[in-house]
Write a protein that holds these residues in place. Structure first.
Motif, PDB file in Angstrom:
ATOM      1  N   LEU A 218      24.779  38.262   4.804  1.00 51.06           N
ATOM      2  CA  LEU A 218      24.993  37.862   6.357  1.00 51.06           C
ATOM      3  C   LEU A 218      24.572  36.277   6.827  1.00 51.06           C
ATOM      4  CD1 LEU A 218      22.838  40.877   7.753  1.00 51.06           C
ATOM      5  CD2 LEU A 218      25.442  40.709   7.347  1.00 51.06           C
ATOM      6  N   GLY A 219      23.824  35.749   6.113  1.00 51.70           N
ATOM      7  CA  GLY A 219      23.507  33.891   7.002  1.00 51.70           C
ATOM      8  C   GLY A 219      25.003  33.440   6.414  1.00 51.70           C
ATOM      9  N   GLY A 224      25.733  37.962  12.541  1.00 52.71           N
ATOM     10  CA  GLY A 224      24.910  38.778  13.253  1.00 52.71           C
ATOM     11  C   GLY A 224      23.715  39.844  13.029  1.00 52.71           C
ATOM     12  N   THR A 225      22.172  39.827  12.952  1.00 48.09           N
ATOM     13  CA  THR A 225      21.824  40.409  12.221  1.00 48.09           C
ATOM     14  C   THR A 225      20.118  41.249  12.942  1.00 48.09           C
ATOM     15  OG1 THR A 225      21.755  39.470  10.289  1.00 48.09           O
ATOM     16  CG2 THR A 225      20.125  41.560  10.549  1.00 48.09           C
ATOM     17  N   ILE A 226      20.495  42.786  13.679  1.00 47.36           N
ATOM     18  CA  ILE A 226      19.323  43.210  14.499  1.00 47.36           C
ATOM     19  C   ILE A 226      18.819  44.551  14.369  1.00 47.36           C
ATOM     20  CG2 ILE A 226      21.846  44.659  15.398  1.00 47.36           C
ATOM     21  CD1 ILE A 226      19.724  44.603  18.798  1.00 47.36           C
ATOM     22  N   VAL A 227      17.824  44.078  14.153  1.00 45.55           N
ATOM     23  CA  VAL A 227      16.769  45.250  13.100  1.00 45.55           C
ATOM     24  C   VAL A 227      15.981  45.953  13.716  1.00 45.55           C
ATOM     25  CG1 VAL A 227      16.162  43.082  11.278  1.00 45.55           C
ATOM     26  CG2 VAL A 227      14.613  43.643  13.149  1.00 45.55           C
ATOM     27  N   PHE A 228      16.271  47.024  13.400  1.00 43.48           N
ATOM     28  CA  PHE A 228      16.411  48.261  13.773  1.00 43.48           C
ATOM     29  C   PHE A 228      15.221  49.174  13.202  1.00 43.48           C
ATOM     30  CE2 PHE A 228      19.205  51.253  11.030  1.00 43.48           C
ATOM     31  CZ  PHE A 228      17.693  51.945  10.266  1.00 43.48           C
ATOM     32  N   ARG A 296      17.769  34.028  10.518  1.00 45.60           N
ATOM     33  CA  ARG A 296      19.103  34.914  10.480  1.00 45.60           C
ATOM     34  C   ARG A 296      18.765  36.266  11.320  1.00 45.60           C
ATOM     35  NH1 ARG A 296      18.691  34.607   3.839  1.00 45.60           N
ATOM     36  NH2 ARG A 296      16.903  34.755   4.142  1.00 45.60           N
ATOM     37  N   ILE A 297      18.328  36.436  11.761  1.00 47.35           N
ATOM     38  CA  ILE A 297      17.570  37.280  12.495  1.00 47.35           C
ATOM     39  C   ILE A 297      17.340  37.360  13.979  1.00 47.35           C
ATOM     40  CG2 ILE A 297      15.601  39.076  13.156  1.00 47.35           C
ATOM     41  CD1 ILE A 297      16.629  39.757  10.718  1.00 47.35           C
ATOM     42  N   THR A 298      18.406  38.387  14.436  1.00 44.80           N
ATOM     43  CA  THR A 298      19.106  37.640  16.065  1.00 44.80           C
ATOM     44  C   THR A 298      17.739  38.551  16.973  1.00 44.80           C
ATOM     45  OG1 THR A 298      21.546  38.039  15.157  1.00 44.80           O
ATOM     46  CG2 THR A 298      20.910  37.848  17.671  1.00 44.80           C
ATOM     47  N   SER A 299      17.773  39.838  16.572  1.00 43.24           N
ATOM     48  CA  SER A 299      17.103  40.511  17.527  1.00 43.24           C
ATOM     49  C   SER A 299      16.355  41.860  16.730  1.00 43.24           C
ATOM     50  CB  SER A 299      17.469  41.276  18.751  1.00 43.24           C
ATOM     51  OG  SER A 299      17.523  41.740  19.703  1.00 43.24           O
ATOM     52  N   ALA A 300      15.277  42.157  17.591  1.00 39.99           N
ATOM     53  CA  ALA A 300      15.087  43.366  17.030  1.00 39.99           C
ATOM     54  C   ALA A 300      15.020  44.218  17.803  1.00 39.99           C
ATOM     55  CB  ALA A 300      13.160  42.468  16.680  1.00 39.99           C
ATOM     56  N   LEU A 301      15.258  45.516  17.349  1.00 38.24           N
ATOM     57  CA  LEU A 301      15.569  46.514  18.256  1.00 38.24           C
ATOM     58  C   LEU A 301      14.129  47.079  17.843  1.00 38.24           C
ATOM     59  CD1 LEU A 301      17.973  47.884  19.973  1.00 38.24           C
ATOM     60  CD2 LEU A 301      17.663  48.943  17.706  1.00 38.24           C
ATOM     61  N   LEU A 302      13.541  47.515  19.523  1.00 40.91           N
ATOM     62  CA  LEU A 302      12.574  47.877  20.093  1.00 40.91           C
ATOM     63  C   LEU A 302      12.653  49.514  20.487  1.00 40.91           C
ATOM     64  CD1 LEU A 302       9.480  45.464  20.183  1.00 40.91           C
ATOM     65  CD2 LEU A 302      10.295  46.885  18.487  1.00 40.91           C
ATOM     66  N   GLY A 303      11.867  50.315  20.149  1.00 44.13           N
ATOM     67  CA  GLY A 303      11.875  51.470  21.040  1.00 44.13           C
ATOM     68  C   GLY A 303      10.733  51.212  22.496  1.00 44.13           C
ATOM     69  N   ALA A 304      10.657  52.607  23.681  1.00 49.22           N
ATOM     70  CA  ALA A 304       9.220  52.154  24.179  1.00 49.22           C
ATOM     71  C   ALA A 304       9.133  53.953  24.581  1.00 49.22           C
ATOM     72  CB  ALA A 304       9.887  51.184  25.778  1.00 49.22           C
ATOM     73  N   SER A 305       7.806  54.203  24.916  1.00 49.65           N
ATOM     74  CA  SER A 305       7.845  55.080  25.917  1.00 49.65           C
ATOM     75  C   SER A 305       7.216  55.381  26.882  1.00 49.65           C
ATOM     76  CB  SER A 305       6.987  56.156  24.829  1.00 49.65           C
ATOM     77  OG  SER A 305       5.690  56.021  24.605  1.00 49.65           O
ATOM     78  N   SER A 306       6.739  53.459  27.315  1.00 48.66           N
ATOM     79  CA  SER A 306       5.881  53.586  28.794  1.00 48.66           C
ATOM     80  C   SER A 306       6.743  52.098  29.103  1.00 48.66           C
ATOM     81  CB  SER A 306       4.423  53.444  28.392  1.00 48.66           C
ATOM     82  OG  SER A 306       3.629  53.470  27.660  1.00 48.66           O
ATOM     83  N   VAL A 307       5.611  51.975  30.289  1.00 50.50           N
ATOM     84  CA  VAL A 307       6.326  50.440  30.189  1.00 50.50           C
ATOM     85  C   VAL A 307       5.008  48.809  29.944  1.00 50.50           C
ATOM     86  CG1 VAL A 307       6.140  48.992  32.838  1.00 50.50           C
ATOM     87  CG2 VAL A 307       8.096  50.275  33.064  1.00 50.50           C
ATOM     88  N   ALA A 308       4.240  49.975  29.910  1.00 54.17           N
ATOM     89  CA  ALA A 308       2.936  48.797  29.377  1.00 54.17           C
ATOM     90  C   ALA A 308       2.732  48.799  28.209  1.00 54.17           C
ATOM     91  CB  ALA A 308       1.796  50.050  29.212  1.00 54.17           C
ATOM     92  N   GLN A 309       3.615  49.780  27.057  1.00 53.58           N
ATOM     93  CA  GLN A 309       4.119  49.840  25.859  1.00 53.58           C
ATOM     94  C   GLN A 309       5.018  48.577  25.809  1.00 53.58           C
ATOM     95  OE1 GLN A 309       6.506  52.583  23.219  1.00 53.58           O
ATOM     96  NE2 GLN A 309       4.448  52.903  22.429  1.00 53.58           N
TER      97      GLN A 309
END
Length: 349
Positions: A218-219, A224-228, A296-309
């Motif tokens: 990829l580099g 780009g690389t977005i990791v899940f 080389r990592i563009t973004s980290a893909l995160l979920g969320a169950s709350s605003v605080a998290q």
């Protein structure tokens, strides 16, 4: 009526997506979990709008997210229409197709029939004229790559997508995809693989790719690389250090099996938590910082169950630095833990 925070671009860092002109926030919001029909729309709205107020402009979906499949796109479409439509040009919205979506031979895989029909359905559910990124969600060994990538090219050429991406293709399948893309005049912009301290497959040499890893490929190619799943579906949090909570994903079954929570894996997780504490971070924050350590990592893909998290995880961006001793300590426990659910179903890893 929703009005976005005027300071939403003040603090969150953005990274360029490979050699393209597209910038993505270092943390993007994934809607894989917690955004289906069984989850309250008000809570979903709160999380999505708060994410945008914090500068998270990229929202990642797929046709089959739910449950039931399609319900996450339906819900997001409602929030887009009620609150975010004035900000459409500030958003990067992605969707994917590849896994089971509807019955019969045309509801799964990498065929032109399936991919373009799915994209049209996704656009209708979300009330969009186009998505910013459309992915082939997985490698399909039963369909020629020229057909799969040709469908992505049609999506871009027709204006239904601005960029094309692939997800979970290994290093040599990615090289094959890049070659086919060049032949048909398609620009691949981004790759979305799983990656975490417990799932490091993207770093491993691939003999069929000349000994290069996926990150190497990829580099070199300028993707780009977005990791899940950088938190390994919650394993890289404090949630499981004291057992399996009754309301946790592991307790509910599904994508996170309790079988992953072996004594050996929990030992590594506990050690990583101690390293995190020595850096003044939570385990989750360490895992996010670590995933973003490679340029080389563009973004980290995160979920969320709350605003605080979500807010807690964003604090990870304050400590992206690692010294060699810290990385060496982490490497002792950041080991492949057999949690890559997507390997066999993606590209014969």
């Amino acid at each position: 009526m929703y009005f976005a925070d005027a300071d939403r671009y003040a603090s969150l860092p953005y990274r360029r997506t490979g050699s393209s002109g597209l910038d993505l926030p270092s943390i993007s919001l994934g809607l894989w979990q917690n955004f289906g029909a069984a989850n309250g729309l008000d809570r979903q709205r709160e999380i999505i709008l708060h994410a945008f107020d914090r500068g998270i402009t990229h929202l990642d979906l797929a046709n089959n997210y739910g449950p039931p499949p399609g319900s996450t796109e339906d819900n997001f479409g409602r929030i887009l229409r009620s609150d975010l439509s004035p900000y459409r040009d500030e958003l990067v919205i992605s969707t994917k197709a590849g896994y089971d979506m509807w019955p019969g031979p045309y509801g799964v895989g990498g065929s032109r029939k399936y991919l373009l029909a799915s994209l049209d359905q996704s656009l209708k559910r979300m009330g969009l004229d186009y998505v910013d990124i459309f992915y082939s969600h997985r490698f399909d060994p039963t369909t020629p790559l020229a057909e799969t990538l040709g469908a992505l090219k049609t999506a871009v050429d027709s204006g239904r997508a601005l960029y094309a991406g692939i997800s979970s293709y290994n290093a040599h399948r990615t090289l094959e995809a890049l070659e086919v893309a060049r032949e048909i005049g398609l620009t691949l912009t981004i790759h979305q693989p799983s990656y975490s301290m417990l799932n490091r497959w993207v770093e491993h040499p691939d003999a069929e790719a000349g000994g290069r890893s996926l990150l190497d490929v990829l580099g070199e190619a300028g993707l780009g690389t977005i990791v899940f799943s950088p938190l390994a579906q919650g394993m890289l949090t404090s949630k499981y250090l004291g057992g399996v909570p009754a309301d946790s994903r592991a307790a509910r079954g599904g994508s996170l099996s309790q079988g992953f929570l072996t004594a050996e894996n929990l030992g590594h997780i506990e050690a990583l938590a101690e390293i995190a504490a020595s850096r003044g971070q939570s385990l989750a924050q360490l895992a996010i910082s670590w995933a973003l350590r490679d340029p080389r990592i563009t973004s980290a893909l995160l979920g969320a169950s709350s605003v605080a998290q979500l807010d807690e995880n964003l604090v990870a961006l304050e400590r992206l630095d690692f010294d060699s001793d810290e990385l060496a300590r982490i490497d002792e426990h950041a080991v492949d833990a057999g949690v890559n659910l997507w390997a066999a179903r993606s590209s014969d890893l």
